[in-house]
Write a protein that holds these residues in place. Sequence first.
Motif, PDB file in Angstrom:
ATOM      1  N   UNK A 164      69.304  84.135  50.129  1.00  0.00           N
ATOM      2  CA  UNK A 164      68.376  83.722  49.821  1.00  0.00           C
ATOM      3  C   UNK A 164      67.814  83.669  48.621  1.00  0.00           C
ATOM      4  N   UNK A 165      68.060  84.891  48.014  1.00  0.00           N
ATOM      5  CA  UNK A 165      67.620  85.125  46.502  1.00  0.00           C
ATOM      6  C   UNK A 165      68.130  84.148  45.722  1.00  0.00           C
ATOM      7  N   UNK A 166      69.403  83.871  45.936  1.00  0.00           N
ATOM      8  CA  UNK A 166      69.989  82.643  45.120  1.00  0.00           C
ATOM      9  C   UNK A 166      69.213  81.499  44.803  1.00  0.00           C
ATOM     10  N   UNK A 167      68.546  80.994  45.941  1.00  0.00           N
ATOM     11  CA  UNK A 167      67.858  79.815  45.898  1.00  0.00           C
ATOM     12  C   UNK A 167      66.640  79.971  45.468  1.00  0.00           C
ATOM     13  N   UNK A 168      66.029  81.181  45.736  1.00  0.00           N
ATOM     14  CA  UNK A 168      64.411  81.416  45.297  1.00  0.00           C
ATOM     15  C   UNK A 168      64.659  81.533  43.868  1.00  0.00           C
ATOM     16  N   UNK A 169      65.892  81.984  43.058  1.00  0.00           N
ATOM     17  CA  UNK A 169      65.576  81.844  41.514  1.00  0.00           C
ATOM     18  C   UNK A 169      65.487  80.427  41.160  1.00  0.00           C
ATOM     19  N   UNK A 170      66.089  79.485  41.944  1.00  0.00           N
ATOM     20  CA  UNK A 170      65.742  78.006  41.712  1.00  0.00           C
ATOM     21  C   UNK A 170      64.320  77.710  41.812  1.00  0.00           C
ATOM     22  N   UNK A 171      63.565  78.122  42.811  1.00  0.00           N
ATOM     23  CA  UNK A 171      62.182  78.081  42.800  1.00  0.00           C
ATOM     24  C   UNK A 171      61.258  78.658  41.636  1.00  0.00           C
ATOM     25  N   UNK A 172      61.654  79.980  41.306  1.00  0.00           N
ATOM     26  CA  UNK A 172      61.202  80.862  40.012  1.00  0.00           C
ATOM     27  C   UNK A 172      61.301  79.771  38.950  1.00  0.00           C
ATOM     28  N   UNK A 173      62.348  79.116  38.598  1.00  0.00           N
ATOM     29  CA  UNK A 173      62.605  78.204  37.465  1.00  0.00           C
ATOM     30  C   UNK A 173      61.447  77.205  37.592  1.00  0.00           C
ATOM     31  N   UNK A 174      61.080  76.521  38.817  1.00  0.00           N
ATOM     32  CA  UNK A 174      60.075  75.818  38.802  1.00  0.00           C
ATOM     33  C   UNK A 174      58.860  76.194  38.315  1.00  0.00           C
ATOM     34  N   UNK A 175      58.297  77.294  38.799  1.00  0.00           N
ATOM     35  CA  UNK A 175      57.112  78.243  38.517  1.00  0.00           C
ATOM     36  C   UNK A 175      57.019  78.126  36.841  1.00  0.00           C
ATOM     37  N   UNK A 176      58.232  78.627  36.373  1.00  0.00           N
ATOM     38  CA  UNK A 176      58.146  78.797  35.068  1.00  0.00           C
ATOM     39  C   UNK A 176      57.887  77.392  33.979  1.00  0.00           C
ATOM     40  N   UNK A 177      58.385  76.335  34.604  1.00  0.00           N
ATOM     41  CA  UNK A 177      58.436  75.187  34.081  1.00  0.00           C
ATOM     42  C   UNK A 177      56.733  74.808  34.149  1.00  0.00           C
ATOM     43  N   UNK A 178      56.138  74.830  35.256  1.00  0.00           N
ATOM     44  CA  UNK A 178      54.914  74.484  35.828  1.00  0.00           C
ATOM     45  C   UNK A 178      53.932  75.405  34.816  1.00  0.00           C
ATOM     46  N   UNK A 179      54.354  76.626  34.384  1.00  0.00           N
ATOM     47  CA  UNK A 179      53.615  77.779  33.572  1.00  0.00           C
ATOM     48  C   UNK A 179      53.633  76.878  31.920  1.00  0.00           C
ATOM     49  N   UNK A 180      54.669  76.604  31.465  1.00  0.00           N
ATOM     50  CA  UNK A 180      54.854  76.461  29.959  1.00  0.00           C
ATOM     51  C   UNK A 180      54.609  74.707  29.842  1.00  0.00           C
ATOM     52  N   UNK A 181      54.769  74.017  30.976  1.00  0.00           N
ATOM     53  CA  UNK A 181      54.460  72.585  31.081  1.00  0.00           C
ATOM     54  C   UNK A 181      53.698  72.236  32.029  1.00  0.00           C
ATOM     55  N   UNK A 182      52.298  72.341  31.794  1.00  0.00           N
ATOM     56  CA  UNK A 182      51.298  72.043  32.859  1.00  0.00           C
ATOM     57  C   UNK A 182      51.194  71.313  33.254  1.00  0.00           C
ATOM     58  N   UNK A 183      51.504  69.785  32.410  1.00  0.00           N
ATOM     59  CA  UNK A 183      51.556  68.470  32.987  1.00  0.00           C
ATOM     60  C   UNK A 183      52.135  68.328  34.489  1.00  0.00           C
ATOM     61  N   UNK A 184      53.335  68.966  34.468  1.00  0.00           N
ATOM     62  CA  UNK A 184      54.060  69.197  35.910  1.00  0.00           C
ATOM     63  C   UNK A 184      53.309  69.128  37.173  1.00  0.00           C
ATOM     64  N   UNK A 185      52.213  70.129  36.886  1.00  0.00           N
ATOM     65  CA  UNK A 185      51.296  70.449  37.832  1.00  0.00           C
ATOM     66  C   UNK A 185      49.968  69.553  38.016  1.00  0.00           C
ATOM     67  N   UNK A 186      49.701  68.951  36.826  1.00  0.00           N
ATOM     68  CA  UNK A 186      48.346  68.533  36.611  1.00  0.00           C
ATOM     69  C   UNK A 186      48.160  67.061  36.539  1.00  0.00           C
TER      70      UNK A 186
END
Length: 428
Positions: free
Chosen positions: A399-421
């Motif tokens: 499951x950790x392999x797939x969790x890395x994909x989710x972490x990548x989304x978090x990083x994207x939201x962090x540096x590109x806030x428009x993804x979330x807002x």
Amino acid sequence: MDIAAVVLILSVIVFALLGVPLVWSLVLACVCSIAAGGTMEMLSVLAQRVFAGGLSYSMLAIFFFVLAGAIMQYGGLSRRLVAFADSLVGHISGGASLVCVMACAFFAAISGSAVATTAAIGGIMYPELKRLGYPEDYAAALPAAAGVLGVIIPPSVLFIIYGNITNVSPGKLLMAGIIPGFLGAFFMCVICYVLAKRRHYPKNQGFRTGEVFRTFKDAFWALLMPAIILGGIYTGIFTPTESGVVAAGYGLFCAVFIYREMSLDLFVRVIKESCRTTGNVMILCMAAGALSYLLTIYQIPAALSAFLIANVSNRYTFMIGVVVLLLFLGMFMDVGASILILGPLLAPVAAAFGIDPVQFGLIFVFSMAIGQATPPFGTDLFVVCGFSGRQVMAVGKHSLVFCMALVAVIILCMFVPQVATVLPGIMM
């Protein structure tokens, strides 16, 4: 920081380490804090705060979202979603694994719960993946990781809880989860495809248009629910809180009158399970209301903000530190408990750094939610290991392999806030 504030923080930690149930840990920590440095008159105020913690209008949605997810699971709607997803991507390399992720994304747009998504889709897909020759630990890990989407793609119980205790609009938080949620599903599908190519996982014979139309027709009423929920919120027909009632009512209508798989006895059982789950959440929220009140009275968030602003260089360093902390805590703590304890502490600090409250709320909940699919105490892992008979640590490695994909989304939201807002800004 005075003695009462120190006692409050230490008491929560000590009671938790001693294995005291969380709700009692929070309440007892508040009482100890008042006894150490407050006035006994504060106990009556504390009782009022506990009572007020369960009076928020938005909390009504929790029961109905939990009920809607249970109705979808036991009323035959989840099985039809899986069949439709299989007709779309089953012919691709690793098609069954792609079906699992897509079905979790579909179900996430209905259930609002990671555990419900994992149980509903995993119970169907694990035997199928095992039959097709997928490694058993991998077959169990996939629905556990994809189940995290259940609290990111709206509706989401955790977003409602976070919004309630931090005074952030639950409606905006729900809208913020749409793009990141489906990005997470897409990244996980990419991983499934790459692994399937490397390991030569099986696929269906070929794409059949007739099968797509047949399964779409069978799953049409289930697929219509996300459109009704999100469309109703977007057009202002009903609020995010009221959408939970609509979801539960519509799911019950489908299960009883269209698919005819919901008997009276089964519905009574579903109601009992939903009440039990909601009761646990509500009691925790009420206890957290008391803790949040004392944190504010003792100015702990303000002190923490001042310390971090003086020692952390910028908002990105702060967010990276928060994500690392939450990913680590998620391995050991219940996600709901972590939100109730840490949300009131970190949200004011994020605001002091100028971080959008909706963006931070999404990152906070997303980071904690990943802990449900990580060893050693991920609840999604416990669910799949319960019906698969596999070991938690063995499944967790996959499951950790797939969790890395989710972490990548978090990083994207962090540096590109428009993804979330961007969606909350348009829709709300």
